[in-house]
Design an enzyme around this catalytic site. Sequence first.
Site, short mmCIF file in Angstrom:
data_model
loop_
_atom_site.label_atom_id
_atom_site.label_comp_id
_atom_site.label_asym_id
_atom_site.label_seq_id
_atom_site.Cartn_x
_atom_site.Cartn_y
_atom_site.Cartn_z
N ARG A 89 0.85 -1.20 0.00
CA ARG A 89 0.00 0.00 0.00
C ARG A 89 0.88 1.24 0.00
O ARG A 89 1.82 1.35 0.76
CB ARG A 89 -0.93 0.02 1.22
CG ARG A 89 -1.77 1.30 1.21
CD ARG A 89 -2.89 1.27 2.18
NE ARG A 89 -3.54 2.59 2.20
CZ ARG A 89 -4.54 2.90 2.97
NH1 ARG A 89 -5.04 1.99 3.80
NH2 ARG A 89 -5.07 4.09 2.94
N ARG A 98 -6.37 1.73 -3.52
CA ARG A 98 -5.47 1.06 -2.59
C ARG A 98 -5.49 -0.45 -2.77
O ARG A 98 -6.54 -1.03 -3.04
CB ARG A 98 -5.79 1.43 -1.15
CG ARG A 98 -7.23 1.20 -0.79
CD ARG A 98 -7.68 2.00 0.38
NE ARG A 98 -7.59 3.39 0.07
CZ ARG A 98 -7.77 4.38 0.90
NH1 ARG A 98 -8.06 4.13 2.14
NH2 ARG A 98 -7.69 5.63 0.54
N ASP A 101 -6.89 -1.88 2.47
CA ASP A 101 -7.21 -0.92 3.53
C ASP A 101 -7.80 -1.73 4.67
O ASP A 101 -8.72 -2.53 4.45
CB ASP A 101 -8.22 0.12 3.02
CG ASP A 101 -8.52 1.19 4.05
OD1 ASP A 101 -7.57 1.65 4.72
OD2 ASP A 101 -9.69 1.58 4.17
N ASP A 103 -9.20 -1.33 8.68
CA ASP A 103 -9.58 -0.41 9.74
C ASP A 103 -10.21 -1.15 10.91
O ASP A 103 -10.96 -2.11 10.72
CB ASP A 103 -10.62 0.61 9.24
CG ASP A 103 -10.04 1.59 8.25
OD1 ASP A 103 -8.96 2.16 8.52
OD2 ASP A 103 -10.68 1.81 7.20
#
Length: 169
Positions: A89, A98, A101, A103
């Site tokens: 990334r 991307r 990702d 989170d």
Amino acid sequence: MGAPVKLPEAYLSLGSNVGDRAGYIRAAVELLIAGGGAALAATGRFYETEPVGEKDQPWFVNTAIMIETSMTPEGLLARLKQIEKQMGRIDTGRWGPRVIDMDIIFYDGLVMDTAELKIPHPLAHARRFVMAPLADMAPEFVHPALGRTVKGILSSIADDGQTVRVFKE
């Protein structure tokens, strides 16, 4: 012997819109689990989702997972950032394309707000691409800051500009 220690449960959102999107997500989950300190407990379906913010890019594939972890929230964040970097990334700006990702959406019932980490994720409740896969595995989980279930939050998010459809590989 006492009862086994219950590890914290963390809910993560994963997405990719470059190359083998679903393959990158699976690889990221494998790296997370293989690194120790995290066991995969549940997964949501994969969804193909319209980009939010920067619309002129490929659609994302998104999912969510639930892990049981011995890592602190800060340790988990560091691991996720390390995996993102390991997978290639690069910074493409906010909402840019991307490879991966990752989170933290929820960490048990924790509410925290530091310069480095905000839990629950401050935008999760407004994003269909986060709530749809979470609802697959934890529809009754209560958002610790809003006091509403994942299922209830998902049903209140408007569809416009946030198309989410089950991903067919």
